[in-house]
Design a protein around this motif. Structure first.
Motif, PDB file in Angstrom:
ATOM      1  N   SER A   1       0.886  -1.064   0.103  1.00 42.07           N
ATOM      2  CA  SER A   1       0.284   0.113   0.098  1.00 42.07           C
ATOM      3  C   SER A   1       0.765   1.148  -0.053  1.00 42.07           C
ATOM      4  O   SER A   1       1.431   1.423   1.056  1.00 42.07           O
ATOM      5  N   TYR A   2       1.114   1.867  -1.066  1.00 45.61           N
ATOM      6  CA  TYR A   2       1.692   3.120  -1.226  1.00 45.61           C
ATOM      7  C   TYR A   2       1.490   3.703  -3.037  1.00 45.61           C
ATOM      8  O   TYR A   2       0.913   3.084  -3.521  1.00 45.61           O
ATOM      9  N   SER A   3       1.536   5.043  -2.514  1.00 50.80           N
ATOM     10  CA  SER A   3       1.140   5.726  -3.768  1.00 50.80           C
ATOM     11  C   SER A   3       2.182   7.099  -3.750  1.00 50.80           C
ATOM     12  O   SER A   3       2.519   7.705  -2.816  1.00 50.80           O
ATOM     13  N   ALA A   4       2.611   7.435  -5.146  1.00 50.78           N
ATOM     14  CA  ALA A   4       3.477   8.660  -5.436  1.00 50.78           C
ATOM     15  C   ALA A   4       2.666   9.804  -4.627  1.00 50.78           C
ATOM     16  O   ALA A   4       3.357  10.722  -4.093  1.00 50.78           O
ATOM     17  N   VAL A   5       1.603   9.711  -4.474  1.00 53.04           N
ATOM     18  CA  VAL A   5       0.614  11.074  -4.248  1.00 53.04           C
ATOM     19  C   VAL A   5       0.465  11.083  -2.753  1.00 53.04           C
ATOM     20  O   VAL A   5      -0.319  11.978  -2.189  1.00 53.04           O
ATOM     21  N   ASP A   6       0.954  10.053  -1.984  1.00 52.79           N
ATOM     22  CA  ASP A   6       0.751  10.099  -0.600  1.00 52.79           C
ATOM     23  C   ASP A   6       2.044  10.661   0.217  1.00 52.79           C
ATOM     24  O   ASP A   6       3.179   9.812   0.145  1.00 52.79           O
ATOM     25  N   PRO A   7       1.980  11.724   0.709  1.00 55.67           N
ATOM     26  CA  PRO A   7       3.172  12.489   1.116  1.00 55.67           C
ATOM     27  C   PRO A   7       3.453  11.844   2.142  1.00 55.67           C
ATOM     28  O   PRO A   7       4.822  11.703   2.457  1.00 55.67           O
ATOM     29  N   ASN A   8       2.677  11.136   3.160  1.00 57.71           N
ATOM     30  CA  ASN A   8       3.395  10.319   4.437  1.00 57.71           C
ATOM     31  C   ASN A   8       4.007   9.298   4.127  1.00 57.71           C
ATOM     32  O   ASN A   8       5.188   8.897   4.745  1.00 57.71           O
ATOM     33  N   GLY A   9       3.589   8.490   3.145  1.00 59.46           N
ATOM     34  CA  GLY A   9       4.405   7.163   2.739  1.00 59.46           C
ATOM     35  C   GLY A   9       5.784   7.477   2.152  1.00 59.46           C
ATOM     36  O   GLY A   9       6.740   6.924   2.406  1.00 59.46           O
ATOM     37  N   THR A  10       5.804   8.638   1.496  1.00 58.76           N
ATOM     38  CA  THR A  10       7.217   8.933   0.685  1.00 58.76           C
ATOM     39  C   THR A  10       8.122   9.479   1.863  1.00 58.76           C
ATOM     40  O   THR A  10       9.240   9.123   1.690  1.00 58.76           O
ATOM     41  N   GLU A  11       7.721  10.237   2.816  1.00 57.91           N
ATOM     42  CA  GLU A  11       8.510  10.648   3.909  1.00 57.91           C
ATOM     43  C   GLU A  11       9.085   9.450   4.646  1.00 57.91           C
ATOM     44  O   GLU A  11      10.162   9.321   4.905  1.00 57.91           O
ATOM     45  N   VAL A  12       7.991   8.659   5.167  1.00 58.08           N
ATOM     46  CA  VAL A  12       8.245   7.400   5.717  1.00 58.08           C
ATOM     47  C   VAL A  12       9.349   6.570   5.190  1.00 58.08           C
ATOM     48  O   VAL A  12      10.524   6.187   5.729  1.00 58.08           O
ATOM     49  N   LEU A  13       9.418   6.391   3.796  1.00 63.18           N
ATOM     50  CA  LEU A  13      10.291   5.507   2.993  1.00 63.18           C
ATOM     51  C   LEU A  13      11.807   6.308   2.556  1.00 63.18           C
ATOM     52  O   LEU A  13      12.613   5.781   2.795  1.00 63.18           O
TER      53      LEU A  13
END
Length: 413
Positions: free
Chosen positions: A156-168
């Motif tokens: 569960s990840y999307s380029a438009v999800d800022p939280n996921g991008t920061e976490v990774l």
């Protein structure tokens, strides 16, 4: 709020001349009230529990004008500094001064559909890196309804999800602020991280599908097994137990796959601090109360059992509650799994510009995925030059924004 109520009742019973009242306030309202109070001198609460998204705003001006009490010397002189998980202090530390006691650690693990994985005969112990994750779990990417399209994705990840991008990005060792709280979007390594993330979302066999657990549709995607794994901070385990009971006994936790062998197996997501208002007329009582609440083993146990959130105080890590098997997670000792990762959570910035910076980073990711799709590129190496170009442009623009703040701009060389 219920976690605190019993402790608060006891405090008031044992300290009749130091009574405390508690109020639960809407986040947006609290944000405005805190900042207006700091800027105008109007009353605010004596003790404030503040989430990371709003805490940094108080660090915008001169350090002496921050509206929270500087706790640095108190923590040092009372020997508390060494008792706290050190990375958990970073969001509340500005220019070397600590303004809050951390409420949490919020390590991130990978929550995965153990029922699907084990039914397929897959052993997750083979997974150390993200490359392993894709290779080992690839058989679970399936067309479930026979329409020729893959329905189940791995993450569960999307380029438009800022939280996921920061976490990774944090997990991979990337940074968008340096040690002096200056923006560094274009630092070496960031482009490679974005290029690799973008490659997960493009091509004939992307591995990602975003399941927003805050929505009924996203929860249904998870229940239907259309996503195998979710990036899960400790608090998300509590959220799932409360909101998605249908996954009980179907999910397990494992360390997040590393970007490289031997690399970090966790990240961090979210956070809250307890701070003292500088305008308060009872600073010593406030400090005494703050310690009684946040250092309490009883509070630590109650918080974990209610929310799965682990304590940032090392003395509480021996709490037997952390070793209790959790039926929701197939009997795993959820607390102990998160505690083992706590010391390795990455440092974070306290910059008041972080929220905006994370959104700019997400914009870079979205543009990079669009570029990859338009040019038919799936190899991370082929995407790196464009990622570097996007980050460099963002760096120029964002650095100009931050440098307009005379109190936070970098000193002239």
């Amino acid at each position: 709020q219920m976690v605190y109520r019993e402790l608060l009742t006891r405090w008031n019973r044992e300290h009749p001349t130091k009574r405390v009242e508690m109020s639960l306030v809407n986040g947006a309202v609290m944000d405005q009230r805190i900042m207006s109070g700091f800027l105008t001198g109007t009353p605010v609460a004596d003790v404030l529990e503040v989430e990371r998204s709003m805490a940094g705003k108080a660090f915008t001006g001169p350090i002496e004008d921050v509206g929270y009490v500087d706790l640095t010397e108190r923590l040092k002189s009372e020997g508390l500094l060494d008792q706290i998980n050190r990375p958990s202090l970073s969001p509340w530390t500005s220019r070397g001064h600590i303004f809050g006691i951390p409420h949490d650690v919020h390590p991130v693990m990978l929550m995965y559909r153990a029922d699907l994985v084990e039914a397929a005969g897959i052993d997750v112990r083979q997974i150390e890196t993200w490359d392993d994750f894709i290779r080992v779990l690839r058989p679970l990417q399936q067309d479930l309804d026979g329409d020729g399209r893959v329905d189940r994705q791995l993450l569960s990840y999307s380029a438009v999800d800022p939280n996921g991008t920061e976490v990774l990005m944090l997990q991979a060792g990337g940074r968008i602020f340096d040690d002096q709280e200056q923006p560094c979007f274009d630092r070496p390594g960031n482009a490679a991280i974005l290029a690799r993330l973008a490659s997960w979302s493009v091509g004939p066999r992307p591995i990602c599908r975003f399941a927003d657990y805050n929505t009924a549709s996203g929860q249904q995607v998870l229940i239907d097994g259309l996503v195998v794994a979710v990036l899960a901070p400790d608090w998300l385990c509590g959220t799932f137990k409360q909101q998605i009971p249908g996954l009980a006994g179907k999910v397990k936790l494992m360390p997040v796959p590393a970007w490289e062998r031997g690399g970090r197996r966790t990240s961090v997501f979210g956070g809250t601090m307890l701070a003292l208002a500088k305008v308060s007329r009872t600073p010593e009582i406030n400090w005494e109360f703050a310690k009684a609440i946040y250092l309490s083993r009883e509070m630590s146990t109650a918080l974990f059992r209610a929310t799965c959130i682990i304590s940032p105080f090392k003395a509480n890590w021996s709490d037997p509650a952390y070793d209790e098997p959790d039926p929701y997670f197939c009997g795993q000792p959820v607390g102990r799994l998160y505690v083992q990762l706590a010391p390795d959570v990455p440092q974070r910035t306290s910059s008041p510009y972080n929220l905006t910076a994370v959104l700019r980073l997400s914009n870079c990711m979205t543009a990079l995925v669009a570029y990859a799709e338009a040019h038919g590129l799936t190899d991370p190496a082929a995407l790196e030059p464009e990622a570097q170009r996007l980050l460099a442009a963002t760096q120029r623009d964002f650095a100009a924004l931050v440098h307009r703040n005379a109190f936070l701009r970098a000193p002239a060389p």
